[in-house]
Design a protein around this motif. Sequence first.
Motif, mmCIF file in Angstrom:
data_model
loop_
_atom_site.group_PDB
_atom_site.id
_atom_site.type_symbol
_atom_site.label_atom_id
_atom_site.label_comp_id
_atom_site.label_asym_id
_atom_site.label_seq_id
_atom_site.Cartn_x
_atom_site.Cartn_y
_atom_site.Cartn_z
ATOM 1 N N TYR A 29 0.860 -0.702 -1.963
ATOM 2 C CA TYR A 29 -0.233 0.187 -2.354
ATOM 3 C C TYR A 29 -1.201 0.336 -1.183
ATOM 4 O O TYR A 29 -1.575 1.452 -0.798
ATOM 5 C CB TYR A 29 -0.969 -0.371 -3.575
ATOM 6 N N THR A 88 -7.944 7.643 -6.882
ATOM 7 C CA THR A 88 -7.688 8.396 -5.662
ATOM 8 C C THR A 88 -6.778 9.591 -5.905
ATOM 9 O O THR A 88 -6.620 10.447 -5.024
ATOM 10 C CB THR A 88 -7.079 7.497 -4.571
ATOM 11 N N GLN A 94 -1.879 3.725 1.064
ATOM 12 C CA GLN A 94 -3.194 4.372 1.179
ATOM 13 C C GLN A 94 -3.567 4.569 2.645
ATOM 14 O O GLN A 94 -4.155 5.595 3.017
ATOM 15 C CB GLN A 94 -4.270 3.541 0.466
ATOM 16 N N ASN A 95 -3.222 3.614 3.493
ATOM 17 C CA ASN A 95 -3.471 3.790 4.926
ATOM 18 C C ASN A 95 -2.660 4.962 5.481
ATOM 19 O O ASN A 95 -3.175 5.799 6.224
ATOM 20 C CB ASN A 95 -3.121 2.517 5.691
ATOM 21 N N ILE A 149 -1.887 13.328 -3.193
ATOM 22 C CA ILE A 149 -2.051 12.264 -2.204
ATOM 23 C C ILE A 149 -3.010 12.708 -1.101
ATOM 24 O O ILE A 149 -3.903 11.963 -0.692
ATOM 25 C CB ILE A 149 -0.686 11.883 -1.594
ATOM 26 N N ILE A 175 1.291 4.275 -4.631
ATOM 27 C CA ILE A 175 -0.112 4.545 -4.995
ATOM 28 C C ILE A 175 -0.224 4.828 -6.475
ATOM 29 O O ILE A 175 -1.065 4.246 -7.177
ATOM 30 C CB ILE A 175 -0.670 5.709 -4.158
ATOM 31 N N ALA A 224 -1.504 7.421 3.902
ATOM 32 C CA ALA A 224 -1.917 8.698 3.310
ATOM 33 C C ALA A 224 -2.823 9.486 4.244
ATOM 34 O O ALA A 224 -2.816 10.726 4.234
ATOM 35 C CB ALA A 224 -2.610 8.456 1.971
#
Length: 504
Positions: A394, A226, A398-399, A456, A330, A401
């Motif tokens: 992590y 990612t 990601q959520n 990110i 992340i 982000a």
Amino acid sequence: MAIVRPTTEQLEALASRLHMRLTTEEASEYLALMQSSFDAYDLIDELPDEVPPSRYPRAAGQRPTGDMNRYNAWACKTEVKGAAAGPLAGRTVALKDNIALAGVPMMNGASTLEGFVPAYDATVATRLLDAGATIVGKATCEHFCLSGGSHTSDPEPVHNPHRQGYSSGGSSSGSAVLVAAGEVDLAVGGDQGGSVRIPAAWCGIYGLKPTHGLVPYTGIMPIESTLDHAGPMTANVRDNALMLEVMAGADGLDPRQVAPQVDAYTQALGRGADGLRIGILSEGFQLANLDSRVADKVRDAIARFEGLGASVEEVSVPAHSLAGALWSPIGCEGLTMQMMHGNGMGFNWKGQYDVALLDRHAGWREQADALSASLKVCMFVGQYGLERYNGRYYAKAQNIARRARAGYDHALSQYDLLVMPTVPFAAQPHPEPGCSITDYVSRALEMLGNTAAQDITGHPAMTLPCGLVDGLPVGLMLVGRHYAESTIYQAAAAFEASVDWKTL
């Protein structure tokens, strides 16, 4: 040939590592049930792998020494001549040494991978060759690309071409140096926290981190899918835009790519800056380690954009600081799982796997003490997050982000571009040999304050040289909307045409 079947004792031990207990009788019964699956493994073992063909002849090459490699920027020199004609005909290119070039060693800056030779070309290499370029070698990069400094590469630090003994920036250290020193016309770098833009800024060249997924990462050793980006590093804006035209677009092998929107980037170069709306990102000037002289150079350059007809004003984007904070869970947990536990490839994505790289990189476990301190500290953070908190940070990062991306998107709905310093200070001397772990790691990670955020959020970002501090280059960073690389090139070309940055 048939794969090796486990014994009942080995299965009992394996079950124990999975926190289960088996009796010998149960192990024997399970082992019998497993045989049909192992038969499928035998079939896979007998079939040939799907390996992309390499169409251009080449020699393995070798690492130059002495005056032939005075900055330690070459990992390996070779020659692979591309097509006889094309937009890059006659141009020489260096590839960052985490990019596969069939038959040519790839070390990724780490002694633990020394001796590995890829079997196929990365997509970006193939596209450059098809466009007529000649690939003349692999550029040194930092230890598994985990450093913004250039003192972490094996076997030796990479030196800034503007001042021997100073950092060139990382992790695409050699790529920036070879372009800045005029040893190659063009180079390809990789960027997960700033690794194209930091060395480009410190060496005084142009480096673009494209929108996430615009340039295929196939054949490039990943850190974390990612965050993985590859981009052009050049001595001028036109070459950068031309390289992106050649490299951009889906290749059908990289799941990071979701309908990437490509453009004719060179057509944007003559549009000028008149009418562009540029937001000066306040948070980008609030870094604790920002050198006021760097800030002044960047603000002077921003004023020049205003003189070219752009409207310029301050804007606060709290998502910038948020995105920077998200990098730790992340980046650290992701790289620990994908690059290290996943042997450089990881699982759960439908991409082109380099099976030989997976086999070779698995050997890091027998040489783990040789890993760089900058990689170790990231692994320690990542492993702790995985073991103590089950990867929840992590997942949560990601959520969140998406919230950080939305914050950038909101600002970019009001402005065409955001601008800030690329790196908060100019290049520094390499830490002394035998320095403390603290000095070694600090000097590898201290410059990421403005560059990690866009890895990110996935927004494109480009550094362009905008002056000198104590004779060392300063970089200004432009950030655009997703797939708005043309707007970045439009502004960068206008600035480049307006002044010789070395006089600023």
